[in-house]
Design a protein around this motif. Sequence first.
Motif, PDB file in Angstrom:
ATOM      1  N   ALA A  40     -21.965  37.921 -23.514  1.00 47.31           N
ATOM      2  CA  ALA A  40     -21.974  38.828 -22.365  1.00 47.31           C
ATOM      3  C   ALA A  40     -23.382  39.105 -21.848  1.00 47.31           C
ATOM      4  O   ALA A  40     -23.564  39.419 -20.668  1.00 47.31           O
ATOM      5  CB  ALA A  40     -21.287  40.141 -22.745  1.00 47.31           C
ATOM      6  N   SER A  41     -24.381  38.960 -22.716  1.00 45.55           N
ATOM      7  CA  SER A  41     -25.761  39.210 -22.307  1.00 45.55           C
ATOM      8  C   SER A  41     -26.293  38.156 -21.347  1.00 45.55           C
ATOM      9  O   SER A  41     -27.347  38.349 -20.739  1.00 45.55           O
ATOM     10  CB  SER A  41     -26.670  39.264 -23.538  1.00 45.55           C
ATOM     11  N   ALA A  42     -25.593  37.037 -21.248  1.00 47.84           N
ATOM     12  CA  ALA A  42     -26.003  35.910 -20.392  1.00 47.84           C
ATOM     13  C   ALA A  42     -27.338  35.320 -20.830  1.00 47.84           C
ATOM     14  O   ALA A  42     -28.032  34.695 -20.030  1.00 47.84           O
ATOM     15  CB  ALA A  42     -26.047  36.316 -18.923  1.00 47.84           C
ATOM     16  N   ALA A  43     -27.676  35.490 -22.101  1.00 47.18           N
ATOM     17  CA  ALA A  43     -28.947  34.960 -22.605  1.00 47.18           C
ATOM     18  C   ALA A  43     -29.001  33.443 -22.493  1.00 47.18           C
ATOM     19  O   ALA A  43     -30.061  32.869 -22.213  1.00 47.18           O
ATOM     20  CB  ALA A  43     -29.143  35.381 -24.057  1.00 47.18           C
ATOM     21  N   ALA A  44     -27.861  32.781 -22.680  1.00 44.20           N
ATOM     22  CA  ALA A  44     -27.850  31.319 -22.632  1.00 44.20           C
ATOM     23  C   ALA A  44     -28.246  30.809 -21.252  1.00 44.20           C
ATOM     24  O   ALA A  44     -28.833  29.730 -21.122  1.00 44.20           O
ATOM     25  CB  ALA A  44     -26.475  30.787 -23.022  1.00 44.20           C
ATOM     26  N   GLY A  45     -27.940  31.578 -20.222  1.00 41.03           N
ATOM     27  CA  GLY A  45     -28.283  31.166 -18.867  1.00 41.03           C
ATOM     28  C   GLY A  45     -29.767  31.167 -18.581  1.00 41.03           C
ATOM     29  O   GLY A  45     -30.209  30.578 -17.579  1.00 41.03           O
ATOM     30  N   LYS A  46     -30.536  31.811 -19.447  1.00 39.53           N
ATOM     31  CA  LYS A  46     -31.985  31.869 -19.269  1.00 39.53           C
ATOM     32  C   LYS A  46     -32.714  30.748 -20.014  1.00 39.53           C
ATOM     33  O   LYS A  46     -33.926  30.602 -19.894  1.00 39.53           O
ATOM     34  CB  LYS A  46     -32.506  33.230 -19.747  1.00 39.53           C
ATOM     35  N   ALA A  47     -31.967  29.979 -20.804  1.00 40.24           N
ATOM     36  CA  ALA A  47     -32.582  28.878 -21.557  1.00 40.24           C
ATOM     37  C   ALA A  47     -32.927  27.733 -20.614  1.00 40.24           C
ATOM     38  O   ALA A  47     -32.396  27.635 -19.494  1.00 40.24           O
ATOM     39  CB  ALA A  47     -31.632  28.404 -22.649  1.00 40.24           C
ATOM     40  N   LEU A  48     -33.812  26.851 -21.071  1.00 44.88           N
ATOM     41  CA  LEU A  48     -34.191  25.700 -20.257  1.00 44.88           C
ATOM     42  C   LEU A  48     -32.985  24.816 -19.983  1.00 44.88           C
ATOM     43  O   LEU A  48     -32.097  24.670 -20.823  1.00 44.88           O
ATOM     44  CB  LEU A  48     -35.288  24.904 -20.961  1.00 44.88           C
ATOM     45  N   TYR A 196     -30.566  16.366 -20.750  1.00 45.26           N
ATOM     46  CA  TYR A 196     -29.302  16.902 -21.255  1.00 45.26           C
ATOM     47  C   TYR A 196     -29.611  18.212 -21.953  1.00 45.26           C
ATOM     48  O   TYR A 196     -30.600  18.310 -22.698  1.00 45.26           O
ATOM     49  CB  TYR A 196     -28.660  15.922 -22.235  1.00 45.26           C
ATOM     50  N   ALA A 197     -28.786  19.217 -21.712  1.00 37.12           N
ATOM     51  CA  ALA A 197     -28.983  20.519 -22.352  1.00 37.12           C
ATOM     52  C   ALA A 197     -27.629  21.139 -22.641  1.00 37.12           C
ATOM     53  O   ALA A 197     -26.776  21.211 -21.747  1.00 37.12           O
ATOM     54  CB  ALA A 197     -29.805  21.435 -21.461  1.00 37.12           C
ATOM     55  N   GLU A 198     -27.423  21.550 -23.867  1.00 39.48           N
ATOM     56  CA  GLU A 198     -26.200  22.247 -24.258  1.00 39.48           C
ATOM     57  C   GLU A 198     -26.607  23.440 -25.105  1.00 39.48           C
ATOM     58  O   GLU A 198     -27.124  23.282 -26.222  1.00 39.48           O
ATOM     59  CB  GLU A 198     -25.272  21.325 -25.047  1.00 39.48           C
ATOM     60  N   VAL A 199     -26.413  24.636 -24.564  1.00 43.55           N
ATOM     61  CA  VAL A 199     -26.761  25.874 -25.258  1.00 43.55           C
ATOM     62  C   VAL A 199     -25.500  26.723 -25.336  1.00 43.55           C
ATOM     63  O   VAL A 199     -24.836  26.944 -24.318  1.00 43.55           O
ATOM     64  CB  VAL A 199     -27.861  26.647 -24.502  1.00 43.55           C
ATOM     65  N   ASN A 200     -25.160  27.193 -26.535  1.00 42.95           N
ATOM     66  CA  ASN A 200     -23.945  27.973 -26.676  1.00 42.95           C
ATOM     67  C   ASN A 200     -24.207  29.170 -27.582  1.00 42.95           C
ATOM     68  O   ASN A 200     -24.548  28.994 -28.755  1.00 42.95           O
ATOM     69  CB  ASN A 200     -22.809  27.127 -27.256  1.00 42.95           C
ATOM     70  N   PRO A 201     -24.065  30.388 -27.054  1.00 46.64           N
ATOM     71  CA  PRO A 201     -24.265  31.569 -27.892  1.00 46.64           C
ATOM     72  C   PRO A 201     -23.197  31.751 -28.960  1.00 46.64           C
ATOM     73  O   PRO A 201     -23.369  32.570 -29.863  1.00 46.64           O
ATOM     74  CB  PRO A 201     -24.241  32.724 -26.879  1.00 46.64           C
ATOM     75  N   ASP A 202     -22.104  30.993 -28.866  1.00 48.69           N
ATOM     76  CA  ASP A 202     -21.074  31.007 -29.907  1.00 48.69           C
ATOM     77  C   ASP A 202     -21.411  29.916 -30.925  1.00 48.69           C
ATOM     78  O   ASP A 202     -21.207  28.725 -30.669  1.00 48.69           O
ATOM     79  CB  ASP A 202     -19.697  30.761 -29.286  1.00 48.69           C
ATOM     80  N   TYR A 203     -21.898  30.326 -32.088  1.00 53.09           N
ATOM     81  CA  TYR A 203     -22.388  29.368 -33.088  1.00 53.09           C
ATOM     82  C   TYR A 203     -21.276  28.511 -33.682  1.00 53.09           C
ATOM     83  O   TYR A 203     -21.557  27.520 -34.365  1.00 53.09           O
ATOM     84  CB  TYR A 203     -23.123  30.103 -34.208  1.00 53.09           C
ATOM     85  N   THR A 204     -20.020  28.851 -33.409  1.00 57.97           N
ATOM     86  CA  THR A 204     -18.908  28.051 -33.945  1.00 57.97           C
ATOM     87  C   THR A 204     -18.512  26.916 -33.008  1.00 57.97           C
ATOM     88  O   THR A 204     -17.611  26.138 -33.330  1.00 57.97           O
ATOM     89  CB  THR A 204     -17.668  28.931 -34.204  1.00 57.97           C
TER      90      THR A 204
END
Length: 218
Positions: A40-48, A196-204
């Motif tokens: 919900a923090s949208a932190a992943a959207g701030k990643a490269l 290519y970039a894949e960032v997921n705040p859900d570690y599972t």
Amino acid sequence: MTLQAKLDAFKADFKAGKPPYNAPAEIHPVMERATAELIASAAAGKALKVGDKAPLFTLKDPDGNLVSSADLLAKGPLVLTFYRGVWCPYCNMELQALQAFLPTLQEVGANLVAISPQIAANSRKSVRTNGLEFPILSDTHNDVAQAFGLRFALPDYLVELYKNLRNDLPTFNDDPSWTLPMPARYVIGQDGVIRYAEVNPDYTQRPEPEAMLDALRG
């Protein structure tokens, strides 16, 4: 079986408390709350992202040798995976999947490294346990993770849970900050641009290794 299918099967057994996990049921809502809040923090959207220039770095491998991203990029494209640590079963299963995929990466001339905040001794354990033929580089204080926009601080209630589970991140990482990288995988071209970039705040949740093939061949 796909990587995600293996992760889902492990998660189901872990939540069910099946041996050898025997995890107390009350921990799961706490972990799920922390994941939901990070999403919900949208932190992943701030990643490269794809098209961004990747920051250069030099880190030590488990034997103390310096590894430079510039030197690796001079040889071919570079695959980075950000690894939480030897204590994380989801991360270890991802490393095993990447190890199985390593011959394909080598065929296209790519190098693969994992980046983790854990100390060198824990990285050596990870390499042995997972049968890795690629290095885990020590990202002290998650500085490289921060440069990629991946570092986050654990909420206080999750810190307390980790302490109760004896998951002592300050000892694992030799860092009192209780920070981790969001799981992420990048392909960086020889020009230093992220393909290519894949960032997921859900570690599972982790992408299949094959998902980056188009970026490597492009």
